[in-house]
Write an enzyme that holds these catalytic residues in place. Sequence first.
Site, PDB file in Angstrom:
ATOM      1  N   HIS A  57       0.733  -1.362  -0.021  1.00 51.54           N
ATOM      2  CA  HIS A  57       0.272  -0.107   0.002  1.00 51.54           C
ATOM      3  C   HIS A  57       0.994   1.304   0.152  1.00 51.54           C
ATOM      4  CE1 HIS A  57      -3.339  -2.751   1.236  1.00 51.54           C
ATOM      5  NE2 HIS A  57      -2.420  -3.293   1.812  1.00 51.54           N
ATOM      6  N   GLU A  62      10.231   9.294 -16.535  1.00 50.61           N
ATOM      7  CA  GLU A  62       8.919   9.655 -16.821  1.00 50.61           C
ATOM      8  C   GLU A  62       8.495   9.105 -18.300  1.00 50.61           C
ATOM      9  OE1 GLU A  62       8.061  13.700 -14.905  1.00 50.61           O
ATOM     10  OE2 GLU A  62      10.187  13.591 -15.221  1.00 50.61           O
TER      11      GLU A  62
END
Length: 456
Positions: free
Chosen positions: A152, A286
Amino acid sequence: MWGGRFAEGPAAVMREINASLPFDKRLWRQDIAGSKAHVAMLAAQGIVSAEDGAAISEGLDRVAAEYGETLPDDLALEDIHMATESRLAQLIGTPAGRLHTARSRNDQVATDFRLWVRDAIDAVDQGLAAFQRALVTRAGEHADSVMPGFTHLQVAQPVTLGHHLMAYYEMASRDRSRFNDARTRLNRSPLGAAALAGTGFPIDRAATAAALGFDGPTDNSLDSVSDRDFALDYLMAATQCALHLSRLAEEVILWASQPFGFVRLSDQWSTGSSIMPQKRNPDAAELVRGHAGRIQGCMVALTTTMKGLPLAYSKDMQDDKPPVFEAHDLLALSLAAMTGMVETLDFRIDRMRAAAEMGFATATDLADWLVRQADIPFREAHHITGRAVKLAEAKGIALDRLTLEEMRDIDPRIDARVFDVLSVDASVAARASHGGTAPVRVREAVAAARRQLGMD
Ligand code: ARG
């Protein structure tokens, strides 16, 4: 080439929409190889004379030499197949017209494209092997560097950085195996299926298949000219591979951000900002993440093109090439960029260790210790540990900085031996199960991978 029954030429826009030459000229090497294999077989079978066969073959070599300098771009030539044949006719005259005997552009393009995708798979396999070598090298350096492992995106348990990097090695191994599967299925020759139904000429499909390095001919002529599974297999494997690269890119981006500070990108792999002088941006990572979206888009484009096509060939299928070419270029670049980044990342292992310690990553170790040493049921041990974490958090210290007295206030069954398991190093060392994060296991995994990659 096909104007015999027409009185007028095509409209300019017809010519433009019909032409694939601007992109399929990329198939020229495969097209020449396919034609040479075909004509050699025609001559061997006595379908064309030995002289014509030789003239055509030599002519094709001359066309190939010209293509090495410049590729054709006249849209009137339609595609690379017609461009080659028309240039051949200019060079050698009449015999050129015999090359297309017992062949159609439908089996020709299917053959060329398979050959191209096969080369693409081989190139990607090399790129993936280089990526794996980079991962394994860095993993070996960091077999016992401790970092927080996350679930998580919350600190979960300490892991070793080497273990984390080797997770990507595993993904890359599966990617290689997927490409390899695709290559095995791809490697049958459609040449000789002709337009769709086969041919009445006594051709030898096994011979052309062997000459082109295929394992044998395909078995159904309709399927041969309408099958693009091999391109889709490539795109699906590429999508999955790009997805893996994108997850690593995402981690690099996250880790390079100041609040994490787990890595510093090398100068070679970062960019500055035109306004903010302090910036070191992870643009390459990216773009790897971004390119994964485009590669998936290519896969969706071709599955969508193919899903409604009746047998056999329809011109829609000409649109199979741009997405494959685009996906391949993006994947090759992404692989090379990720490899370069991995090779040069400056891992800030002090920051990683501190994050593991402050994130109470050894809480599970405390609970496990209570179960093992004090025979407390796990649920209760979980609760006791929760109170210890709460106290450490309130005091702003790591779990192993609590005093024995503070621990015993929480539960008197705790004794001094607990400190043996509370450090992050003890925690990772304990997880020595098969596939676990312990440095011994990581070193074994790295050694096995190095052998696999032929690095030692
Ligand atoms: N340029 C075409 C393609 O890429 C070649 C096949 C043409 N076949 C035809 N029946 N018009 O698909």
